[in-house]
Scaffold this motif. Sequence first.
Motif, PDB file in Angstrom:
ATOM      1  N   SER A 174      -2.443   3.228 -29.510  1.00 30.99           N
ATOM      2  CA  SER A 174      -1.690   4.277 -28.835  1.00 30.99           C
ATOM      3  C   SER A 174      -0.866   3.615 -27.735  1.00 30.99           C
ATOM      4  O   SER A 174      -1.392   2.837 -26.931  1.00 30.99           O
ATOM      5  N   ILE A 175       0.442   3.893 -27.745  1.00 28.71           N
ATOM      6  CA  ILE A 175       1.323   3.316 -26.740  1.00 28.71           C
ATOM      7  C   ILE A 175       2.153   4.433 -26.123  1.00 28.71           C
ATOM      8  O   ILE A 175       2.406   5.460 -26.750  1.00 28.71           O
ATOM      9  N   THR A 176       2.564   4.204 -24.908  1.00 27.66           N
ATOM     10  CA  THR A 176       3.400   5.173 -24.214  1.00 27.66           C
ATOM     11  C   THR A 176       4.859   4.947 -24.570  1.00 27.66           C
ATOM     12  O   THR A 176       5.226   3.944 -25.173  1.00 27.66           O
ATOM     13  N   GLU A 177       5.697   5.883 -24.177  1.00 23.33           N
ATOM     14  CA  GLU A 177       7.137   5.763 -24.408  1.00 23.33           C
ATOM     15  C   GLU A 177       7.694   4.532 -23.698  1.00 23.33           C
ATOM     16  O   GLU A 177       8.535   3.816 -24.251  1.00 23.33           O
ATOM     17  N   GLU A 178       7.213   4.262 -22.487  1.00 22.60           N
ATOM     18  CA  GLU A 178       7.672   3.088 -21.738  1.00 22.60           C
ATOM     19  C   GLU A 178       7.275   1.795 -22.453  1.00 22.60           C
ATOM     20  O   GLU A 178       8.056   0.848 -22.521  1.00 22.60           O
ATOM     21  N   ASP A 179       6.042   1.771 -22.980  1.00 25.53           N
ATOM     22  CA  ASP A 179       5.596   0.590 -23.722  1.00 25.53           C
ATOM     23  C   ASP A 179       6.441   0.382 -24.974  1.00 25.53           C
ATOM     24  O   ASP A 179       6.810  -0.749 -25.309  1.00 25.53           O
ATOM     25  N   LYS A 194       6.752   2.546 -32.521  1.00 28.96           N
ATOM     26  CA  LYS A 194       5.687   3.555 -32.562  1.00 28.96           C
ATOM     27  C   LYS A 194       5.045   3.610 -33.949  1.00 28.96           C
ATOM     28  O   LYS A 194       3.830   3.786 -34.062  1.00 28.96           O
TER      29      LYS A 194
END
Length: 96
Positions: free
Chosen positions: A19-24, A10
């Motif tokens: 911007s990345i998600t938690e899954e990414d 992150k």
Amino acid sequence: MSRISTDQVKHVANLARLSITEEDAELFASQLDAIITFAEQLNEVDTENVKPTSHVLDMKNIMREDIPKKGLDNEEVVKNAPDHADGYIRVPSILE
């Protein structure tokens, strides 16, 4: 245990303005860990008798001899120009 944490992923994503998600972040952490594991395998290869190289192929530049030649005549150059005067190619003005 992964050597790359999701917090590190992150942080790097933030530095890259992504911007990345938690899954990414979890996916990238596991992928980066696999890359590091693969790269560490290279430390096990015996390279003691291998000469350092900048390229794996023997690359050579083949240069031609620099011989000056006569260029095009001025009339030949301007004959295909859409607008010319006094041997010069005229172009639209870009400054006012």
